[in-house]
Design a protein around this motif. Structure first.
Motif, mmCIF file in Angstrom:
data_model
loop_
_atom_site.group_PDB
_atom_site.id
_atom_site.type_symbol
_atom_site.label_atom_id
_atom_site.label_comp_id
_atom_site.label_asym_id
_atom_site.label_seq_id
_atom_site.Cartn_x
_atom_site.Cartn_y
_atom_site.Cartn_z
ATOM 1 N N TRP A 111 0.856 -1.170 -0.100
ATOM 2 C CA TRP A 111 -0.058 -0.197 -0.061
ATOM 3 C C TRP A 111 1.179 1.120 -0.093
ATOM 4 C CZ3 TRP A 111 -0.324 4.305 3.299
ATOM 5 C CH2 TRP A 111 -1.164 5.232 2.951
ATOM 6 N N SER A 112 0.776 2.165 -0.805
ATOM 7 C CA SER A 112 1.534 3.180 -0.944
ATOM 8 C C SER A 112 1.276 4.574 -0.529
ATOM 9 C CB SER A 112 2.120 3.394 -2.514
ATOM 10 O OG SER A 112 3.178 4.450 -2.589
ATOM 11 N N ALA A 113 1.799 5.566 0.029
ATOM 12 C CA ALA A 113 1.281 6.853 0.404
ATOM 13 C C ALA A 113 2.069 7.683 -0.404
ATOM 14 C CB ALA A 113 1.641 7.123 1.795
ATOM 15 N N ALA A 114 2.918 7.381 -1.567
ATOM 16 C CA ALA A 114 3.510 8.369 -2.508
ATOM 17 C C ALA A 114 2.298 8.873 -3.314
ATOM 18 C CB ALA A 114 4.560 7.318 -3.335
ATOM 19 N N PRO A 115 2.710 10.043 -4.046
ATOM 20 C CA PRO A 115 4.083 10.657 -3.777
ATOM 21 C C PRO A 115 4.051 11.499 -2.744
ATOM 22 C CG PRO A 115 2.549 11.738 -5.498
ATOM 23 C CD PRO A 115 1.799 10.801 -5.025
ATOM 24 N N ARG A 116 2.923 12.075 -1.939
ATOM 25 C CA ARG A 116 3.135 13.162 -0.888
ATOM 26 C C ARG A 116 3.107 12.544 0.464
ATOM 27 N NH1 ARG A 116 0.777 18.914 -2.347
ATOM 28 N NH2 ARG A 116 2.857 19.144 -1.331
ATOM 29 N N GLY A 117 2.880 11.354 0.744
ATOM 30 C CA GLY A 117 2.883 10.707 1.941
ATOM 31 C C GLY A 117 4.060 9.919 2.203
ATOM 32 N N PHE A 118 4.375 9.966 3.840
ATOM 33 C CA PHE A 118 5.415 9.336 4.005
ATOM 34 C C PHE A 118 5.068 8.476 5.387
ATOM 35 C CE2 PHE A 118 6.824 12.816 1.704
ATOM 36 C CZ PHE A 118 7.768 12.684 1.093
ATOM 37 N N VAL A 119 5.359 7.099 5.253
ATOM 38 C CA VAL A 119 4.950 6.221 6.309
ATOM 39 C C VAL A 119 5.822 6.140 7.426
ATOM 40 C CG1 VAL A 119 3.815 4.818 4.451
ATOM 41 C CG2 VAL A 119 6.016 4.389 5.253
ATOM 42 N N SER A 120 5.331 5.536 8.456
ATOM 43 C CA SER A 120 6.210 5.176 9.737
ATOM 44 C C SER A 120 5.942 3.928 10.165
ATOM 45 C CB SER A 120 5.590 6.364 10.902
ATOM 46 O OG SER A 120 4.348 6.063 11.222
ATOM 47 N N GLU A 121 6.348 3.260 11.102
ATOM 48 C CA GLU A 121 6.371 1.948 11.521
ATOM 49 C C GLU A 121 4.754 1.184 11.622
ATOM 50 O OE1 GLU A 121 8.102 -0.275 15.450
ATOM 51 O OE2 GLU A 121 6.298 0.927 15.819
ATOM 52 N N PRO A 122 4.686 0.405 10.735
ATOM 53 C CA PRO A 122 3.136 -0.278 10.752
ATOM 54 C C PRO A 122 2.925 -1.262 12.005
ATOM 55 C CG PRO A 122 4.687 -1.607 9.259
ATOM 56 C CD PRO A 122 5.552 -0.433 9.715
ATOM 57 N N ILE A 123 1.884 -1.242 12.544
ATOM 58 C CA ILE A 123 1.669 -2.158 13.561
ATOM 59 C C ILE A 123 0.457 -3.112 13.004
ATOM 60 C CG2 ILE A 123 0.582 -2.283 15.964
ATOM 61 C CD1 ILE A 123 3.259 -0.919 15.979
ATOM 62 N N MET A 124 0.723 -4.238 13.078
ATOM 63 C CA MET A 124 -0.178 -5.272 12.935
ATOM 64 C C MET A 124 -1.053 -5.762 14.121
ATOM 65 S SD MET A 124 -1.192 -8.720 12.796
ATOM 66 C CE MET A 124 -2.375 -9.484 11.694
ATOM 67 N N VAL A 125 -2.309 -5.509 13.748
ATOM 68 C CA VAL A 125 -3.384 -5.832 14.816
ATOM 69 C C VAL A 125 -4.175 -7.075 14.325
ATOM 70 C CG1 VAL A 125 -5.464 -4.951 16.052
ATOM 71 C CG2 VAL A 125 -3.306 -3.548 15.313
ATOM 72 N N PRO A 126 -3.992 -8.034 14.990
ATOM 73 C CA PRO A 126 -4.947 -9.413 14.693
ATOM 74 C C PRO A 126 -6.396 -9.142 15.088
ATOM 75 C CG PRO A 126 -3.254 -9.847 16.423
ATOM 76 C CD PRO A 126 -3.222 -8.454 16.225
ATOM 77 N N ARG A 127 -7.351 -9.375 14.192
ATOM 78 C CA ARG A 127 -8.858 -9.596 14.326
ATOM 79 C C ARG A 127 -9.060 -10.358 15.588
ATOM 80 N NH1 ARG A 127 -12.296 -8.569 10.281
ATOM 81 N NH2 ARG A 127 -10.744 -9.162 8.741
ATOM 82 N N PRO A 128 -10.013 -9.960 16.557
ATOM 83 C CA PRO A 128 -10.406 -10.573 17.562
ATOM 84 C C PRO A 128 -10.696 -12.194 17.179
ATOM 85 C CG PRO A 128 -11.382 -8.770 17.760
ATOM 86 C CD PRO A 128 -10.727 -8.646 16.560
ATOM 87 N N GLY A 129 -10.087 -13.223 17.849
ATOM 88 C CA GLY A 129 -10.481 -14.654 17.315
ATOM 89 C C GLY A 129 -9.834 -15.030 16.213
ATOM 90 N N ALA A 130 -8.761 -14.321 15.507
ATOM 91 C CA ALA A 130 -8.190 -14.659 14.249
ATOM 92 C C ALA A 130 -7.403 -15.849 14.538
ATOM 93 C CB ALA A 130 -7.234 -13.542 13.809
ATOM 94 N N THR A 131 -7.539 -16.704 13.178
ATOM 95 C CA THR A 131 -6.679 -18.176 13.458
ATOM 96 C C THR A 131 -5.698 -17.834 12.267
ATOM 97 O OG1 THR A 131 -8.350 -19.034 11.937
ATOM 98 C CG2 THR A 131 -8.411 -19.711 14.393
ATOM 99 N N ALA A 132 -6.031 -17.289 11.228
ATOM 100 C CA ALA A 132 -4.816 -17.153 9.929
ATOM 101 C C ALA A 132 -4.052 -15.704 10.653
ATOM 102 C CB ALA A 132 -5.751 -16.696 8.766
ATOM 103 N N GLU A 133 -2.665 -16.049 10.447
ATOM 104 C CA GLU A 133 -1.642 -15.209 10.724
ATOM 105 C C GLU A 133 -1.812 -13.843 10.078
ATOM 106 O OE1 GLU A 133 2.087 -17.200 9.828
ATOM 107 O OE2 GLU A 133 2.913 -15.078 9.515
#
Ligand code: 3ON
Ligand code: FE
Length: 493
Positions: free
Chosen positions: A421-443
């Motif tokens: 997923w890209s924020a270019a050309p005008r966006g600059f990202v920081s650290e992504p945080i992966m949040v599991p869906r409650p009850g998720a089984t797939a990684e």
């Protein structure tokens, strides 16, 4: 710097002024400000708080920091519930922030080279460290810890973000003792979730103190394991990784010559110098409740390169596998350089490498996992210390070459396949945080949350992505302009 030239056309899809416009002071502290999605909708199942930390003040009394990592820590909380979101932010009331706020000028030297006004004479022999609490923020029991690796954590109220003060964690730490800004959350390899972390006492011989705290329930914050080990050499250990049985460190091949620091000419971190062509070492410390408890640490030769951050580590029979972001060299900003003018083509890029450490033979083999410039990588929280299929990370827009981080990537660590997923050309990202869906089984079932510096708005956005597809789920335009930041964490409600 918007001049179009043939060279600029060949170079990446961003405007340096957009990137640099993030370096500013945060001027407001908001409390529970309601947010609405500018695009998409916040998932109703997303319930909890995203905490972020990073430099929020880069100038005082007309004096700018020499490096953004010297900026005072400012914590942001984004609370999600029932499809809504609210934002609060507070500077950490450190001793240094309070004193400088009152004085209206810079009173302390910064580790990354920010001097006190008045030249070397005014800085010489002032060896106080300004604990700026700017590197990470995690929840432990009933408090938030704002972390800065060279000294003690600051405790904050998790709701109001009010600073309670420096904490020694119920007497676990000695006053001023170094406490890493990179705790790892063990999802339960020894029964219940733990926060595993370390502190370094660096010198010609260095001591690494490994600590494990209960991370859940009424016992949260209780010290469960504590051991110290010494190694030859001046340790510079920003991050580490864990497996069920090991704590894995990569000691870079560096030397520390403190003289220019003592004489007021350089910041302490500017006195670190990588030893050209030399290899670092892996230091493996057995965890106290693991299969190798009580054994001596193992030391193995690392590949060439400089590492700040690891993605993850895991055990595979007699081997420990560790994925890390390697730089060709220590990316320091010299005393005469301006961080806003850095030439990205001239500084080394971070590249994800997998090292396989064969503990039986002592051999280490390395393979590149991706050719794309990356930083700030994580696996799903339940896979910490175990083999994982996916990693999420911040990457450059270009597939090769060093540039600012503008996109978020999901990488299949086995096949090398990626989704971006890209924020270019005008966006600059920081650290992504992966949040599991409650009850998720797939990684990869869940969301990825990321703060984006929006150069068009000169303010920050919060993006919510589907962690599996990396499709955009929602974008919130925040009423806050947050400089490029460091680390953060998710606390489920
Ligand atoms: O004896 C001392 C040991 C020690 C722990 C020497 C010392 C004073 C230099 C020291 C202190 C170290 C500190 C305070 C380190 C802080 C590090 C920090 C705030 C951040 C590091 C970030 C690393 C990376 C790789 C960030 C990359 C970001 C991008 C590529 C985004 O643009
Ligand atoms: Fe870090």
């Amino acid at each position: 710097m918007t001049v179009a030239s043939p060279a600029a056309a060949a170079s990446p899809a961003y405007d340096r002024a957009d990137w640099a416009s993030s370096f500013r002071n945060v001027s407001v502290e908001l409390s529970d400000e309601p947010l609405t999605a500018a695009r998409g909708a916040i998932p109703a199942e997303l319930s909890g708080t995203l905490y972020r930390n990073g430099p929020g003040r880069l100038e005082r009394g007309g004096h700018w920091v020499h490096h953004p990592f010297d900026g005072d820590g400012m914590v942001t909380a984004l609370r999600f519930s029932e499809g809504g979101a609210r934002l609060s932010n507070r500077f950490v009331r450190t001793e240094g922030w309070l004193a400088e706020e009152k004085a209206g000028t810079v009173l302390y030297r910064g580790v990354f080279g920010t001097p006190k006004p008045g030249g070397p004479l005014a800085n010489a022999f002032d060896l106080r460290l300004k604990n700026i609490a700017n590197t990470h923020v995690v929840r432990l029991g009933d408090q938030l810890l704002a972390l800065w690796e060279a000294s003690s954590p600051h405790a904050l109220d998790p709701v109001s973000l009010e600073t309670r003060g420096l904490t020694l964690l119920d007497g676990v730490l000695k006053p001023g003792e170094a406490f890493s800004a990179h705790p790892r959350f063990d999802p339960g390899h020894h029964g219940a979730p733990r926060m595993v972390t370390f502190g370094v006492k660096a010198g010609p011989r260095s001591t690494v103190r490994l600590m494990e705290f209960a991370a859940d329930g009424p016992e949260a914050g209780t010290l469960l394991a504590d051991s110290s080990h010494s190694f030859g050499g001046f340790a510079f250990l920003h991050d580490f990784a864990i497996t069920p049985n090991w704590a894995v460190f990569l000691q870079n091949a560096i030397d520390f010559n403190p003289l220019p620091y003592v004489l007021g000419r350089k910041g302490a971190a500017q006195c670190l110098k990588s030893r050209a062509g030399a290899r670092g070492q892996f230091w493996l410390i057995p965890r106290q409740d693991g299969a190798f408890a009580g054994q001596e640490p193992r030391v193995l030769e690392a590949p060439e390169g400089f590492v700040f951050h690891h993605l993850n580590a895991w055990e595979d029979g007699d081997a420990v596998v560790v994925d890390s972001i390697f730089y060709a060299d220590f990316p320091s900003i010299g005393p005469d350089q301006d961080y806003k003018e850095v030439d990205f083509d001239r500084i080394p890029e971070g590249l994800l490498e997998r090292c396989r450490l064969d503990l039986a033979s002592g051999a280490v083999t390395a393979t590149r996992l991706s050719e794309r410039t990356c930083e700030f990588a994580m696996v799903a929280p339940a896979r910490v210390g175990l083999e994982s299929r996916y990693g999420w990370m911040a990457v450059a827009e270009r597939e090769r070459g060093n540039d600012p981080l503008q996109a978020l990537m999901k990488l299949d660590l086995g096949s090398g396949e990626s989704r971006v997923w890209s924020a270019a050309p005008r966006g600059f990202v920081s650290e992504p945080i992966m949040v599991p869906r409650p009850g998720a089984t797939a990684e990869d079932d869940g969301w990825v949350l990321g703060l984006v510096w929006n150069g068009a708005r000169s303010a920050s956005d919060l993006v919510v992505l589907d962690a599996a597809s990396m499709d955009e789920v929602a974008v919130l335009e925040l009423p806050l302009a947050i400089p490029h930041g460091l680390h953060g964490s998710w606390v489920a409600a």
